[in-house]
Design a protein around this motif. Structure first.
Motif, PDB file in Angstrom:
ATOM      1  N   LYS A 141       0.837  -1.203   0.000  1.00 53.22           N
ATOM      2  CA  LYS A 141       0.000   0.000   0.000  1.00 53.22           C
ATOM      3  C   LYS A 141       0.871   1.251   0.000  1.00 53.22           C
ATOM      4  CE  LYS A 141      -3.778   2.532   0.662  1.00 53.22           C
ATOM      5  NZ  LYS A 141      -4.809   2.700  -0.397  1.00 53.22           N
ATOM      6  N   GLU A 142       1.889   1.259   0.838  1.00 54.45           N
ATOM      7  CA  GLU A 142       2.769   2.432   0.920  1.00 54.45           C
ATOM      8  C   GLU A 142       3.526   2.653  -0.381  1.00 54.45           C
ATOM      9  OE1 GLU A 142       4.983   1.293   4.339  1.00 54.45           O
ATOM     10  OE2 GLU A 142       3.289   1.621   5.709  1.00 54.45           O
ATOM     11  N   MET A 143       3.959   1.591  -1.035  1.00 55.67           N
ATOM     12  CA  MET A 143       4.670   1.725  -2.310  1.00 55.67           C
ATOM     13  C   MET A 143       3.759   2.315  -3.385  1.00 55.67           C
ATOM     14  SD  MET A 143       6.794  -1.882  -2.295  1.00 55.67           S
ATOM     15  CE  MET A 143       7.593  -1.599  -3.895  1.00 55.67           C
ATOM     16  N   GLY A 147       3.829   6.262  -5.293  1.00 58.20           N
ATOM     17  CA  GLY A 147       3.912   6.405  -6.741  1.00 58.20           C
ATOM     18  C   GLY A 147       4.927   5.491  -7.401  1.00 58.20           C
ATOM     19  N   ARG A 148       5.357   4.429  -6.702  1.00 56.71           N
ATOM     20  CA  ARG A 148       6.401   3.572  -7.258  1.00 56.71           C
ATOM     21  C   ARG A 148       5.958   2.883  -8.549  1.00 56.71           C
ATOM     22  NH1 ARG A 148      10.052   2.116  -3.186  1.00 56.71           N
ATOM     23  NH2 ARG A 148      11.409   1.333  -4.858  1.00 56.71           N
ATOM     24  N   VAL A 149       4.665   2.578  -8.656  1.00 53.00           N
ATOM     25  CA  VAL A 149       4.188   1.933  -9.884  1.00 53.00           C
ATOM     26  C   VAL A 149       3.391   2.886 -10.771  1.00 53.00           C
ATOM     27  CG1 VAL A 149       4.156  -0.373  -8.869  1.00 53.00           C
ATOM     28  CG2 VAL A 149       2.095   1.032  -8.786  1.00 53.00           C
ATOM     29  N   GLY A 150       3.247   4.142 -10.339  1.00 51.30           N
ATOM     30  CA  GLY A 150       2.444   5.080 -11.111  1.00 51.30           C
ATOM     31  C   GLY A 150       0.966   4.764 -10.965  1.00 51.30           C
ATOM     32  N   GLY A 321       1.762  -1.008 -13.231  1.00 53.96           N
ATOM     33  CA  GLY A 321       1.361   0.382 -13.346  1.00 53.96           C
ATOM     34  C   GLY A 321       2.155   1.096 -14.418  1.00 53.96           C
ATOM     35  N   THR A 322       1.848   2.353 -14.619  1.00 52.07           N
ATOM     36  CA  THR A 322       2.499   3.131 -15.679  1.00 52.07           C
ATOM     37  C   THR A 322       3.963   3.405 -15.397  1.00 52.07           C
ATOM     38  OG1 THR A 322       1.721   5.152 -14.598  1.00 52.07           O
ATOM     39  CG2 THR A 322       0.348   4.258 -16.380  1.00 52.07           C
ATOM     40  N   GLU A 323       4.424   3.151 -14.148  1.00 50.06           N
ATOM     41  CA  GLU A 323       5.823   3.403 -13.799  1.00 50.06           C
ATOM     42  C   GLU A 323       6.580   2.164 -13.358  1.00 50.06           C
ATOM     43  OE1 GLU A 323       7.232   6.243 -14.387  1.00 50.06           O
ATOM     44  OE2 GLU A 323       5.389   7.309 -14.898  1.00 50.06           O
ATOM     45  N   GLY A 324       5.881   1.024 -13.193  1.00 47.99           N
ATOM     46  CA  GLY A 324       6.611  -0.154 -12.744  1.00 47.99           C
ATOM     47  C   GLY A 324       5.703  -1.292 -12.335  1.00 47.99           C
ATOM     48  N   TYR A 348      10.415  -5.179  -6.717  1.00 46.52           N
ATOM     49  CA  TYR A 348       9.933  -3.989  -7.419  1.00 46.52           C
ATOM     50  C   TYR A 348      10.748  -3.806  -8.694  1.00 46.52           C
ATOM     51  CZ  TYR A 348       9.519   0.919  -8.709  1.00 46.52           C
ATOM     52  OH  TYR A 348       9.350   2.087  -9.419  1.00 46.52           O
ATOM     53  N   PHE A 349      10.042  -3.675  -9.811  1.00 45.01           N
ATOM     54  CA  PHE A 349      10.671  -3.486 -11.114  1.00 45.01           C
ATOM     55  C   PHE A 349      10.225  -2.134 -11.681  1.00 45.01           C
ATOM     56  CE2 PHE A 349       9.940  -7.959 -10.373  1.00 45.01           C
ATOM     57  CZ  PHE A 349      11.076  -8.608 -10.827  1.00 45.01           C
TER      58      PHE A 349
END
Length: 430
Positions: A141-143, A147-150, A321-324, A348-349
């Protein structure tokens, strides 16, 4: 000091709520009433917890009397799933707060009744979705919040229930849809709430396939088509692979129950209740296998599957997501896993960058360390240092149930089901 009354004196009531009140939250909590249809449950509970010998007992028809005599501030609802709605609404009519086990109800229509009653009441409903509180789940949830995955575009969640835990649902009352709503509600509502919370999006439409593959009279594992057997006296025990896997001929095998609180040592101690009914009875018709797709209001898509008869228990998760992308795999009930496995971590990628592996600080306690933390929030108030909301309300409970109902209806009706339409239905419950 808040006063609590419990409706439904189950193992869950004892382990999750009553014992913590007695052992940890005595400064803020007092148990004042117990309500159940079965007086034997009062006796067994008080034998186990003699310090509540003085707590008043009430029949299931005596809710009004219990409220009048004990004057509770909060009603805890932990009985069979189909009983939740009545006690929740009665409590709200008295302007009392409610803490209820999941699922909040067994139909979307009854969830709507609860939300309507809450709007007219001074009381509030809290649904104990403790999966949110696992350290891995809060980290995810925190990631996402960081915004880690956009913007989340899709989620893949595959859930596995092993032959020990999975078969237990078909030995108990859960196997009847009228009591549990089916396993897409009783069990999967946990998972749908988790996704809804991670995404902060609302599920809108579901399409699913499902089947009864392992249990019921047509199971390939059924040694004989015959109704009414119970494990304790069945003469086909060793011909049943589910029984033989977890029991020995001398009854010397001890299976550590990491995940569920089993009644198997109390087969005859509750009235009209056996947790060892035959998993091959012809009355079983709920599904034990699902695959589903869910569409969310902000564009995310969920690909979900669950199977209730597998060699090990756990899940695989990927959030795109749009970022990862986030990936993790968990093995539940480690004492029941017959092979080595890696400790859970989160991978996390970034969309354009190097992989990062995150090792989460773990905690003791049920549901992956989630139970002790949700108990603190319930009995002491939400953690003021937490930067996001985590306790679930009636809307959360409703969408989790409605998604589960949409899935089994889609299986039966062979079409996609709009979730909001289910929440607009009028219940036929009297």
């Amino acid at each position: 000091m808040k006063r609590y009354a419990v409706c439904g004196v189950s193992n869950r009531a004892i382990g999750m709520f009553i014992q913590p009140m007695l052992n940890t939250f005595t400064a803020s909590s007092e148990l004042v009433g117990l309500l159940d249809y079965d007086s034997k449950r009062f006796r067994l509970t008080k034998e186990k917890l003699p310090q509540i010998e003085h707590v008043r007992e009430y029949k299931e028809s005596e809710f009004e009397l219990m409220v009048q005599e004990t004057k509770p501030d909060v009603i805890i609802v932990t009985g069979r799933d189909d009983t939740h709605v009545d006690y929740i609404i009665k409590a709200l009519e008295h302007d009392l707060d409610v803490i209820t086990e999941k699922p909040m109800a067994t139909t979307a229509a009854d969830c709507k009744r609860i939300m309507d009653a809450e709007e007219k009441s001074k009381g509030e409903v809290t649904v104990t979705f403790n999966y949110r509180y696992s350290p891995f789940h809060t980290k995810i949830k925190e990631m996402i919040l960081e915004g880690r995955v956009g913007r989340v575009t899709s989620v893949d969640l595959n859930w596995y229930i092993d032959t020990y835990h999975g078969s237990s649902y078909f030995q108990r009352w859960n196997r009847k849809r009228e009591f549990s709503g089916g396993l897409s509600i009783h069990k999967s509502s946990h998972h749908f709430d988790l996704i809804n919370w991670w995404l902060d999006q609302t599920p809108k439409e579901a399409f699913a396939f499902g089947a009864l593959n392992y249990y019921g009279q047509d199971s390939v594992h059924n040694p004989k088509k015959e109704d009414g057997r119970v494990c304790a006296t069945c003469n086909l025990q060793l011909q049943c692979p589910y029984y033989a896997r977890w029991n020995s001929r001398s009854n010397s095998m001890k299976v550590k129950d990491d995940h569920i609180q089993s009644d198997k040592s109390r087969k005859d101690q509750y009235t009209n209740y056996r947790p060892d009914q035959c998993i091959f009875d012809s009355e079983i018709e709920i599904e034990d296998t699902y695959t589903a797709t869910v569409r969310y209001d902000q564009g995310a898509l969920l690909s979900y599957s669950i199977n209730f008869s597998l060699p090990y228990e756990g899940y695989r998760l990927a959030i795109n997501g749009t970022e990862g992308r986030i990936e993790t795999k968990e093995i539940h009930a480690p004492s029941r896993v017959p092979f080595p496995f890696e400790e859970q971590s989160i991978d996390y990628f970034p969309l354009f960058g190097s992989k990062e592996t995150i090792h989460v600080v773990q905690r003791e306690g049920g549901h992956g360390g989630g139970d002790p933390v949700i108990q603190e929030d319930l009995f002491m108030g939400p953690d003021p240092t937490r930067s996001y909301e985590i306790l679930s309300g009636s809307r959360d409970g409703s969408y989790a149930v409605a998604t589960g109902e949409a899935i089994w209806r889609s299986v039966k009706e062979k079409k996609s089901v709009h979730i909001d339409e289910l929440l607009k239905q009028t219940s036929t419950h009297v």
